[in-house]
Write a protein that holds these residues in place. Sequence first.
Motif, short mmCIF file in Angstrom:
data_model
loop_
_atom_site.label_atom_id
_atom_site.label_comp_id
_atom_site.label_asym_id
_atom_site.label_seq_id
_atom_site.Cartn_x
_atom_site.Cartn_y
_atom_site.Cartn_z
N ASP A 86 45.09 -3.19 9.89
CA ASP A 86 46.17 -3.90 9.19
C ASP A 86 45.63 -5.19 8.55
O ASP A 86 46.14 -5.62 7.51
CB ASP A 86 47.35 -4.20 10.13
CG ASP A 86 46.95 -4.98 11.37
OD1 ASP A 86 45.78 -4.88 11.80
OD2 ASP A 86 47.82 -5.65 11.95
N ASP A 87 44.62 -5.80 9.16
CA ASP A 87 43.97 -6.97 8.54
C ASP A 87 43.50 -6.64 7.13
O ASP A 87 43.60 -7.47 6.22
CB ASP A 87 42.72 -7.40 9.34
CG ASP A 87 42.98 -7.67 10.79
OD1 ASP A 87 43.62 -6.81 11.43
OD2 ASP A 87 42.54 -8.70 11.29
N PHE A 104 49.34 -14.63 8.24
CA PHE A 104 48.66 -14.93 6.98
C PHE A 104 47.22 -15.32 7.20
O PHE A 104 46.36 -15.10 6.33
CB PHE A 104 49.39 -16.02 6.20
CG PHE A 104 48.77 -16.29 4.85
CD1 PHE A 104 48.60 -15.27 3.93
CD2 PHE A 104 48.33 -17.56 4.50
CE1 PHE A 104 48.01 -15.49 2.70
CE2 PHE A 104 47.74 -17.80 3.27
CZ PHE A 104 47.58 -16.76 2.37
N GLN A 105 46.91 -15.85 8.35
CA GLN A 105 45.53 -16.21 8.68
C GLN A 105 44.61 -14.99 8.61
O GLN A 105 43.45 -15.10 8.21
CB GLN A 105 45.48 -16.82 10.08
CG GLN A 105 44.12 -17.26 10.56
CD GLN A 105 44.23 -18.11 11.81
OE1 GLN A 105 44.79 -19.20 11.79
NE2 GLN A 105 43.71 -17.61 12.91
N ILE A 163 55.23 -16.30 2.01
CA ILE A 163 56.07 -15.11 2.13
C ILE A 163 56.31 -14.79 3.59
O ILE A 163 57.39 -14.33 3.97
CB ILE A 163 55.41 -13.91 1.42
CG1 ILE A 163 55.21 -14.20 -0.07
CG2 ILE A 163 56.23 -12.64 1.61
CD1 ILE A 163 54.35 -13.16 -0.78
N MET A 164 55.32 -15.05 4.43
CA MET A 164 55.43 -14.69 5.84
C MET A 164 55.22 -15.84 6.82
O MET A 164 55.55 -15.70 8.00
CB MET A 164 54.49 -13.54 6.19
CG MET A 164 53.01 -13.85 6.15
SD MET A 164 52.33 -14.08 4.48
CE MET A 164 52.45 -12.42 3.82
N TRP A 174 50.90 -21.14 7.98
CA TRP A 174 50.38 -21.16 6.61
C TRP A 174 49.00 -21.82 6.59
O TRP A 174 48.08 -21.33 5.91
CB TRP A 174 51.34 -21.90 5.69
CG TRP A 174 50.84 -22.03 4.29
CD1 TRP A 174 50.33 -21.05 3.50
CD2 TRP A 174 50.77 -23.24 3.51
NE1 TRP A 174 49.95 -21.56 2.26
CE2 TRP A 174 50.22 -22.90 2.24
CE3 TRP A 174 51.14 -24.56 3.74
CZ2 TRP A 174 50.01 -23.84 1.24
CZ3 TRP A 174 50.95 -25.49 2.74
CH2 TRP A 174 50.39 -25.14 1.49
N TYR A 175 48.83 -22.90 7.33
CA TYR A 175 47.55 -23.60 7.34
C TYR A 175 46.42 -22.70 7.82
O TYR A 175 45.27 -22.85 7.40
CB TYR A 175 47.61 -24.85 8.22
CG TYR A 175 48.54 -25.92 7.70
CD1 TYR A 175 48.73 -26.10 6.34
CD2 TYR A 175 49.24 -26.74 8.58
CE1 TYR A 175 49.59 -27.09 5.86
CE2 TYR A 175 50.10 -27.73 8.11
CZ TYR A 175 50.27 -27.89 6.76
OH TYR A 175 51.13 -28.86 6.29
N GLY A 176 46.73 -21.75 8.72
CA GLY A 176 45.70 -20.81 9.16
C GLY A 176 45.10 -20.06 7.99
O GLY A 176 43.88 -19.91 7.90
N GLY A 177 45.95 -19.60 7.07
CA GLY A 177 45.45 -18.90 5.88
C GLY A 177 44.72 -19.82 4.94
O GLY A 177 43.68 -19.45 4.35
#
Length: 509
Positions: free
Chosen positions: A96-97, A165-166, A193-194, A200-203
């Motif tokens: 899924d990643d 998101f990360q 979006i998610m 979000w910061y992880g991404g």
Amino acid sequence: MSGNFMKYLIKINLTLLLLLTGWQAPAQRKGPLFRISKETLQDKIKGGWAGQTIGVTFGWPTEFVYQGTFIQDYQPIPWHADYVSEAMHTFPGLFDDIYMDLTFVEVIERLGVHAPAASFARAYASAGYELWHANQAGRYNVLQGIPAARSGHWEHNPHADDIDFQIEADFAGLMSPAMPGAASALCDRVGHIMNYGDGWYGGVFVANMYAQAFKSNDVKTVVGQALRAVPVQSKFYQCIADVIRWHRRYPSDWKRTWFEIQRKWSAEAGCPDGVFHPLNIDAKLNAAYVVLGLLYGNGDFTKTMEISTRAGQDSDCNPSTAGGVLGTMLGYSKIPAYWLDPLKKAERLPFSHTTLALRDVYELGVKHALQHVAENGGRISGNIIEIPQEPVSPVRFEESFPGHFPAGKVQVNSTRSDSVSFRFDGKGFVLRGFVQKLSRSASDKPVRVALYIDDQFLEEFDLPLIAAHRRTELCWKYSLAPGAHRVTLKAVAPNPDYEIVAREAVVYQ
């Protein structure tokens, strides 16, 4: 009159005309340029996609098996000559990643590098694959008409700080070579979006590590520069900064740093599945394990795989991220054969829910990176790519669940077709549960429910029966006035063919 003199007069007159009409010469490039050959760019992009695929496969048997503990050195983790092919045939959902990334890659291929957030949202919301946590919560929100920019917000998404998101931001970094600002901008469009806040910061952090990995061969530099994209007042920044500091203090003992991470950063506040449970899918904790592997691996692919996996929790996603970043830094050609040879046997196999195999992804990755470079002021001259360089700038500050602290659980244990009701004391709650059919002949039409708090109508919404469209939790509400509250969830049109199963409520003070 000579021809040369005539050309001179024409040139003078044209210049005067352009000046009179306000024309200005195009601005010259200013500041430093990063130069990279097309061959090196291709090698690094291939290394990034290969590294993350190797990592997620290596972590296959350990995912969430080790929660709150690391995997001991004597515990073997399988790897063999056909392991990647075996995983893709046996458990395609493991990747899924990758296939979530590829959903966004396909949007860029159709609509270009400036595709709007709504297009990314529609693509993944309508995909047939299974999703969990923040991804599924965001998908539900998009399908219910919540705009892409808000579908990951913590008021709409109890999983806003989760890892989702990360583990999907790889594509944003791989198509932004040495362009941290461009990587962050793309993360803004897709990541909300998610996710929101630390989720979000992880991404943003991961995408920036990829961007830095194109121009630095030093892991500490890659991690440190990428962290500059995250606001210093965020808990995400503080967590990763701690890992960097502990690495300096205990440079040869990753387990000591692991214990320090557990002591300070293992508390879960958002994800309803992880609060009061050893499971922890929080972005910053799992990002800490990624950085743990990168720093203590120090450029060694095998050590990086081992440490980021043995740290536990989401131990397929974390080595996938670490392997992708390191694979980009090293390049495909420098990934050890022990890891690369099994991957090569699977490079023609399409990933689940997509027609794309790795060999296709390699080509698209280079194509999109070159487009993104050109769109951001870069220049491609023969075999050399020139990319304007700017300092890393932090994205805006945002925080999920401010002022909300898990205070306990209320056991509801109700199974009814008409309504669910419970009381709690606090300022917020998340009610865990689901809806189900009692008759095979019943339709899959969503169950429409109304939410009341303290006997006041709050909202009406659908509880879908189709797994891919499901609401991750029955209902939730934050930022209430502190104190005693009564929650009632009523079926708008009760039907004995369906029932609402309510398990427990996580309560916040």
